[in-house]
Structures are given as C-alpha cells and as structure tokens.
Design an enzyme around this catalytic site. Structure first.
Site, PDB file in Angstrom:
ATOM      1  N   ALA A 171      -5.371   5.798  11.102  1.00  0.00           N
ATOM      2  CA  ALA A 171      -6.551   6.191  11.877  1.00  0.00           C
ATOM      3  C   ALA A 171      -7.162   5.001  12.602  1.00  0.00           C
ATOM      4  O   ALA A 171      -7.635   5.126  13.740  1.00  0.00           O
ATOM      5  CB  ALA A 171      -7.582   6.842  10.959  1.00  0.00           C
ATOM      6  N   ASP A 209       0.817  -1.210   0.000  1.00  0.00           N
ATOM      7  CA  ASP A 209       0.000   0.000   0.000  1.00  0.00           C
ATOM      8  C   ASP A 209       0.854   1.264   0.000  1.00  0.00           C
ATOM      9  O   ASP A 209       0.461   2.289  -0.568  1.00  0.00           O
ATOM     10  CB  ASP A 209      -0.934   0.002   1.214  1.00  0.00           C
ATOM     11  CG  ASP A 209      -2.109  -0.949   1.039  1.00  0.00           C
ATOM     12  OD1 ASP A 209      -2.415  -1.309  -0.116  1.00  0.00           O
ATOM     13  OD2 ASP A 209      -2.716  -1.343   2.054  1.00  0.00           O
TER      14      ASP A 209
END
EC number: 2.7.1.23
Length: 309
Positions: free
Chosen positions: A207, A89
């Site tokens: 997050a 990613d």
C-alpha cells in the site's frame, strides 16, 4: 474459523524459572537459506541449553541436524507459548496467517531486507531474547483481514491476510473495471490496475508503494489504495476497521483475475464475482523487546531524518 486442538503441553523442565511466561518455544524459518539455517542452529542450541522444550517447523528441521523435534505450523501454534520466526517479513506473514488462530506470542529474527515485523538482529539476538524470555517484553495485537470470493451468491474461496488483500488482473499492466461498496453503500466505480485493501500492518508494504498513507499499528482502520486509477482524482481512503468492503467485478472484464492475500495466497476471480474483505476475528500477538518504538522502526527502515537537536 480457528482449528481447535486438544494437545496438552508438556511440563517445563526444572532448570527453567517457573515464573517465566514461556516454556515451549517453536522455531520457524525460511527453508534452504544458509543465513537462516545458521541462526536457527544457534537458537536451537541456546534455548535447549537453558532447558526450554524446542519444537522446529518440519520444513527446516532436516537442515538442523539430529535430535530435532520436527512438527508442522499447526502443532507449533497448539503447543508453544512462543514462536520465533527467522527470516524476513514474508516469512513472518506466512507463519502469522496460521499462528494467529492460536494464543501464541510471535517474535522475529531479521534475516530479510527491511524487517518491519522482525525485531531481533541475527548476529546478536541472545541479549534481547534473554530479556524477553525473562518477561521483559511488550505485546502488540495486530488484526488480520478475511477475504472471500462469491460467485452467484455462493462462497468459492477465502483466506486471511496480515498485510493486505489485493484485487488485480493476472496480466501485467492490464486495467480492470469494478465497483466498490463500503458497508453496502456504493462508493464508486473504478477503472484501474486493481485495488489494495490494507491493514495498518500492511500500510508500510504494498500500500505504501502504491501511494497510501502509513497507519500506526494501534489504529483501528483500513486503507483502500487504488492501483494506477484511470481517474486521477481517485485517492486512497481510510475507513473504520469494522467496515465491510465489497468489490463487484464487471462482467465485461477478462477471466484472468485474482485476489492475492499477502502476495502468498491467490484466490481465482471471474467476471461478475463479488469480493468481500472484512476484519478477521483472528489476531496476531506480536512480542517486542521492552521499549519497542514504532517510529524508530520507521526512521531506520525508511531512511527518515534523525533528531536535529
């Protein structure tokens, strides 16, 4: 914000089905990574044999041998119909921040760990990719963030982020003080290790580790996640994606502060600076194999339970 290029695309070779969506394909990968290089070589050979024009990012081109057309990311964005990112990613995020300003589809081959954004398996990508190249795919648009640092009313630095923009101290475990405004309305002052402003794409990244909720990719929202807040009642909050987030750093803070965009790009922040985070006009056009299921991805990557019956 986009950079305009007047670059004409070369004609597709006659061996390609002219009804296909893609003619020129860019290859991007993690440099000096044996597994990535192996996959890139297979991809280059497989695509070239089928008659596609293949451009390779210059950082990895030298590792693939001879007869390679090496270009930078900007040229891949300007000339290619499809970009294939080989890696994790992190590699996808780095490429996406550049490619989002162009109308180019992006698909990933997973050579990383979790791989929320990289759909194709590295050892058997041919079957799924062949269907994508034949037009059997789903398209998903992911919006980006734009982060700006203002000092005495003057713009000092800016960049974009696919996942998140994070205000934090340069020192580990060092608390900072700042105020947060949503659309110029004061929300609260904060003493914390920092603040994460995340897109739905980033809600499964930093997050999530900080206790934030997962936002489905099509949700037009942002999530603000305080990092180790001194006030225990301060929880993550979800706001409209069109909101403008302003964080004002207290003049009493130390000078070693910064805003990190996807953990890759770092913007220096001084006491008294204002940080503006808002939705960018740029979008990442992700390409998925037909039938892509976001909740299947969550189950497989996060180890959620499967169906009982």
């Amino acid at each position: 914000m986009g950079i305009n290029f007047d670059v004409s695309r070369p004609k597709a070779r006659s061996s390609i089905n002219m009804t296909t969506k893609f003619h020129t394909i860019g290859l991007i990968g993690k440099p000096h990574h044996p597994g990535t290089n192996q996959t890139l070589k297979r991809l280059h050979h497989w695509l070239t044999v089928q008659g596609y024009e293949v451009l390779v990012e210059e950082r990895v081109a030298s590792e693939l041998g001879t007869n390679i057309v090496a270009v930078d990311l900007l040229e891949i964005g300007a000339r290619c119909d499809l970009a294939i990112v080989v890696g994790g990613d992190g590699n996808m995020l780095g490429a996406a921040r550049v490619l989002a300003r162009f109308d180019v589809g992006v698909i990933g081959v997973n050579r990383g760990n979790l791989g929320f954004l990289t759909d194709l398996p590295p050892d058997a990508f041919e079957e799924a990719l062949a269907k994508v190249l034949d037009g059997e795919f789903d398209t998903e648009h992911r919006f980006l963030l734009e982060a700006e640092v203002y000092r005495h009313g003057m713009l000092k630095a800016s960049n974009t982020a696919v996942n998140e923009a994070v205000l934090h101290p340069g020192k580990i475990a060092h608390m900072i003080e700042f105020e947060v405004y949503i659309d110029n309305q004061f929300m609260y002052s904060q003493r914390a290790d920092g603040m994460i402003v995340s897109t739905p794409t980033g809600s499964t990244a930093y997050a999530l580790s900080a206790g934030g909720a997962i936002l489905t990719p099509n949700l037009q929202a942002l999530i603000l996640v305080p990092m180790f807040p001194h006030t225990l009642s301060c929880r993550p909050i979800v706001v409209d994606a069109c909101s403008t987030i302003k964080m004002v750093v207290s003049p009493e803070n130390g000078e070693n502060l910064e805003v990190s965009c996807d953990g890759h790009v770092h913007l220096a922040v001084l006491p008294g600076d204002e940080i503006i985070v808002r939705r960018s006009s740029e979008q990442l056009r992700l390409i998925h194999p037909k039938g892509h299921n976001y909740f299947h991805v969550l189950r497989s990557k996060l180890g959620w339970g499967s169906k009982l019956f």
